[in-house]
Design an enzyme around this catalytic site. Sequence first.
Site, PDB file in Angstrom:
ATOM      1  N   ARG A  50       0.832  -1.206   0.000  1.00  0.00           N
ATOM      2  CA  ARG A  50       0.000   0.000   0.000  1.00  0.00           C
ATOM      3  C   ARG A  50       0.866   1.256   0.000  1.00  0.00           C
ATOM      4  O   ARG A  50       0.545   2.249  -0.666  1.00  0.00           O
ATOM      5  CB  ARG A  50      -0.957   0.003   1.198  1.00  0.00           C
ATOM      6  CG  ARG A  50      -1.972   1.128   1.133  1.00  0.00           C
ATOM      7  CD  ARG A  50      -3.065   1.002   2.178  1.00  0.00           C
ATOM      8  NE  ARG A  50      -2.554   1.129   3.531  1.00  0.00           N
ATOM      9  CZ  ARG A  50      -3.284   0.957   4.627  1.00  0.00           C
ATOM     10  NH1 ARG A  50      -4.567   0.636   4.523  1.00  0.00           N
ATOM     11  NH2 ARG A  50      -2.761   1.089   5.821  1.00  0.00           N
ATOM     12  N   LYS A 149      -2.490   7.220   1.375  1.00  0.00           N
ATOM     13  CA  LYS A 149      -2.269   7.450   2.805  1.00  0.00           C
ATOM     14  C   LYS A 149      -1.160   8.501   2.924  1.00  0.00           C
ATOM     15  O   LYS A 149       0.013   8.186   3.152  1.00  0.00           O
ATOM     16  CB  LYS A 149      -1.905   6.127   3.494  1.00  0.00           C
ATOM     17  CG  LYS A 149      -2.254   6.110   4.963  1.00  0.00           C
ATOM     18  CD  LYS A 149      -2.333   4.691   5.500  1.00  0.00           C
ATOM     19  CE  LYS A 149      -2.211   4.637   7.000  1.00  0.00           C
ATOM     20  NZ  LYS A 149      -3.228   5.367   7.748  1.00  0.00           N
ATOM     21  N   GLU A 182     -16.016   6.703   5.650  1.00  0.00           N
ATOM     22  CA  GLU A 182     -15.253   6.016   6.694  1.00  0.00           C
ATOM     23  C   GLU A 182     -15.162   6.938   7.892  1.00  0.00           C
ATOM     24  O   GLU A 182     -15.802   7.991   7.914  1.00  0.00           O
ATOM     25  CB  GLU A 182     -13.858   5.640   6.188  1.00  0.00           C
ATOM     26  CG  GLU A 182     -13.030   6.850   5.747  1.00  0.00           C
ATOM     27  CD  GLU A 182     -11.607   6.496   5.327  1.00  0.00           C
ATOM     28  OE1 GLU A 182     -11.123   5.401   5.646  1.00  0.00           O
ATOM     29  OE2 GLU A 182     -10.981   7.351   4.683  1.00  0.00           O
TER      30      GLU A 182
HETATM   31  N1  PXG Z   1      -9.143   4.996   7.218  1.00  0.00           N
HETATM   32  C1  PXG Z   1      -8.201   5.915   7.483  1.00  0.00           C
HETATM   33  C2  PXG Z   1      -8.409   7.304   7.066  1.00  0.00           C
HETATM   34  C3  PXG Z   1      -7.031   5.527   8.162  1.00  0.00           C
HETATM   35  O1  PXG Z   1      -6.089   6.435   8.439  1.00  0.00           O
HETATM   36  C4  PXG Z   1      -7.899   3.262   8.267  1.00  0.00           C
HETATM   37  C5  PXG Z   1      -9.021   3.706   7.585  1.00  0.00           C
HETATM   38  C6  PXG Z   1      -7.776   1.821   8.622  1.00  0.00           C
HETATM   39  O2  PXG Z   1      -6.843   1.193   7.761  1.00  0.00           O
HETATM   40  P1  PXG Z   1      -5.936  -0.033   8.243  1.00  0.00           P
HETATM   41  O3  PXG Z   1      -5.149  -0.391   7.031  1.00  0.00           O
HETATM   42  O4  PXG Z   1      -5.079   0.465   9.369  1.00  0.00           O
HETATM   43  O5  PXG Z   1      -6.852  -1.092   8.651  1.00  0.00           O
HETATM   44  C7  PXG Z   1      -6.873   4.185   8.569  1.00  0.00           C
HETATM   45  C8  PXG Z   1      -5.649   3.762   9.313  1.00  0.00           C
HETATM   46  C9  PXG Z   1      -3.494   6.582  14.348  1.00  0.00           C
HETATM   47  C10 PXG Z   1      -3.620   5.437  13.428  1.00  0.00           C
HETATM   48  O6  PXG Z   1      -2.374   6.822  14.836  1.00  0.00           O
HETATM   49  C11 PXG Z   1      -4.447   5.528  12.324  1.00  0.00           C
HETATM   50  C12 PXG Z   1      -4.528   4.468  11.411  1.00  0.00           C
HETATM   51  C13 PXG Z   1      -3.831   3.338  11.636  1.00  0.00           C
HETATM   52  C14 PXG Z   1      -2.994   3.243  12.748  1.00  0.00           C
HETATM   53  C15 PXG Z   1      -2.891   4.300  13.662  1.00  0.00           C
HETATM   54  O7  PXG Z   1      -4.484   7.272  14.587  1.00  0.00           O
HETATM   55  N2  PXG Z   1      -5.343   4.661  10.355  1.00  0.00           N
END
Ligand code: PXG
Length: 290
Positions: A50, A149, A182
Site C-alpha cells: 500500500r 495514505k 469512513e
Molecule cells: N481509514 C483511514 C483514514 C485511516 O487512516 C484506516 C481507515 C484503517 O486502515 P488499516 O489499514 O489500518 O486497517 C486508517 C488507518 C493513528 C492510526 O495513529 C491511524 C490508522 C492506523 C494506525 C494508527 O491514529 N489509520
Amino acid sequence: MKIYIDGKYYTEKDAKISVFDHGLLYGDGIFEGIRVYHDRVFKLKEHIDRLFYSAKSILLTIPMTHGELMKAVIETCRRNKVRDGYIRLVVTRGVGTLGLNPQRCKDPSVIIIAGKIQLYPVELYQRGMEIVTASTTRNLHSALNPAIKSLNYLNNILAKIEATNAGCEEAILLNAEGFVAECTGDNVFIVKAGHLFTPPLSAGALYGITRQVVMEIAEESGLVVSEPNLTRYDLFNADECFLTGTGAELMPVVKIDGRVIGTGKPGRVTGRLVAQYRALTKVNGEPIYD
Ligand code: PXG
C-alpha cells in the site's frame, strides 16, 4: 528507542529531519501504521504494497525495494525489542526549497519508528463507542484521493476535532454525495439481518488492511459481505456497527448521532469477528526474531 532514518539509527533525541523537508512544509509524503503481535509484524507485505501504491500515486520514488523496506522494518523492531507494538513508517519528499516544486527534493527520506500504541481506552472495547457524523466531508477522489495514505491528514483531523468537540473519539465522514465513506482513522462496518456491509472503496474509504482481514474472516465463517453505498439511515438502523483499523483493531459502536444502535451493547457478530481477528494475530505475520 532507536529510530531509523535513511539507513541509520538515532536516539529519540537525535532523530530529526530538516525544516526544509517538504513532508513538513507541505504534507508531501506518505505513511503506514503497522501492528506487531506476538513477535510478528502483522500483514507487513500488504502495508508495504500500500505504501508503494501511495508513492506511485504521488510520483514519489521510494529509494528502497519492497524487500529492503521489509527488512528495515523488521530490523527496527529487533533493535527496539518490540514484541507487541506499533510501527510508523513514513516516506517524505525530502529536503527541498521554499516553494512547492517536488522536483527540487532530490532525496526522499524513509523514517521507521517502532513503539507502542493504545488508541482508545480499554473499557470502550467492552462498552462500545459513541460516534457522530462530521460536517467536514471526505476529500474528493479528484482532489486528494482518500486511497492515498498521505501526510496531509487535515481532512481527517478537522473531522476528529468535530468528534472531540462532541465528546466522542471518532466521527463518520460522508463523501460529497452524502454516502458514508469512513471514520477519521478507521473503516466502518454494519451488521443487518446477519449480513455484513461496509462502504465501497469508491465511496472515499482507505483500502483498509484490517477491513480486508475482517471481510475475509467473515466470509470464511459463512457471513455474506457486501459493499453497497450506505447512508446514515443505514447506520442508524443497523443491528450492529463496528470500526476497523490497525490502531483501533475492531471497535464496537453503540450510538451514532444520538441514535442507539441495535441493543445499545456490542453485538454478537462483532464479538465473534473480534475473537477470529485475535486468533489470526496469534499466528499471522513476518517473524521478527528467528
Ligand atoms: N481509514 C483511514 C483514514 C485511516 O487512516 C484506516 C481507515 C484503517 O486502515 P488499516 O489499514 O489500518 O486497517 C486508517 C488507518 C493513528 C492510526 O495513529 C491511524 C490508522 C492506523 C494506525 C494508527 O491514529 N489509520
